[in-house]
Design a protein around this motif. Structure first.
Motif: not given
Length: 149
Positions: A4-7, A64-69, A75-80, A126-128
């Motif tokens: 995924g990609i995120g901007t 990053f949160s967008k790139a991982i979908g 499990p996505m949080t600001w502090r993690l 970019v997440v690979e």
């Protein structure tokens, strides 16, 4: 293979207004402990530099949160999610807790870049998917690298 990609682009004036409204509590919601230490040091020396630091971290975590979908849901949080840096200054994603476990279970790796200019901070991620370690390499690399001390 790209997972995924995120901007993200972030208005630094909006981050400044949130800091004025909520104070350090806002920064503590967005930043990891290590980032919080850096933010406090930068803010003490030059408050505007602290605001820009917070804005770039906010933007990078959004990208990053967008790139991982996932966006901003478990499990996505600001502090993690932390934006660290290599000795060269290159930014890197450092994950903690359940987010790290989730990311590693999917065999992912991330690349992040951040920038700020005038009133905006921007990030691209970019997440690979990493090659499976159970598979034999398809062919030897045609390039050899030798390191001389």
């Amino acid at each position: 293979m790209i997972y995924g990609i995120g901007t993200d682009i972030c208005d630094i004036r909006r981050i400044r207004a949130s800091l004025e409204r909520h104070g350090e509590r806002f920064a503590a919601k967005v930043l990891s402990d290590a980032e919080m230490t850096t933010w406090k040091a930068r803010s003490a020396r030059w408050p505007e530099r602290g605001v820009r630091y917070l804005a770039t971290r906010f933007s990078a975590k959004e990208a990053f949160s967008k790139a991982i979908g996932l966006g901003m849901r478990m499990p996505m949080t600001w502090r993690l999610c932390e934006v660290g840096k290599l000795p060269s200054g290159q930014p890197v994603i450092v994950l903690h807790g359940v987010l790290k476990e989730w990311f590693e279970a999917k065999n992912l790796s991330a690349h992040i870049t951040v920038t700020d200019e005038a009133d905006y901070a921007a990030s691209f991620c970019v997440v690979e998917t990493a090659p499976s370690q159970n598979l034999a390499p398809s062919a030897p690399s045609p390039v050899s690298v030798s390191v001389t001390p």
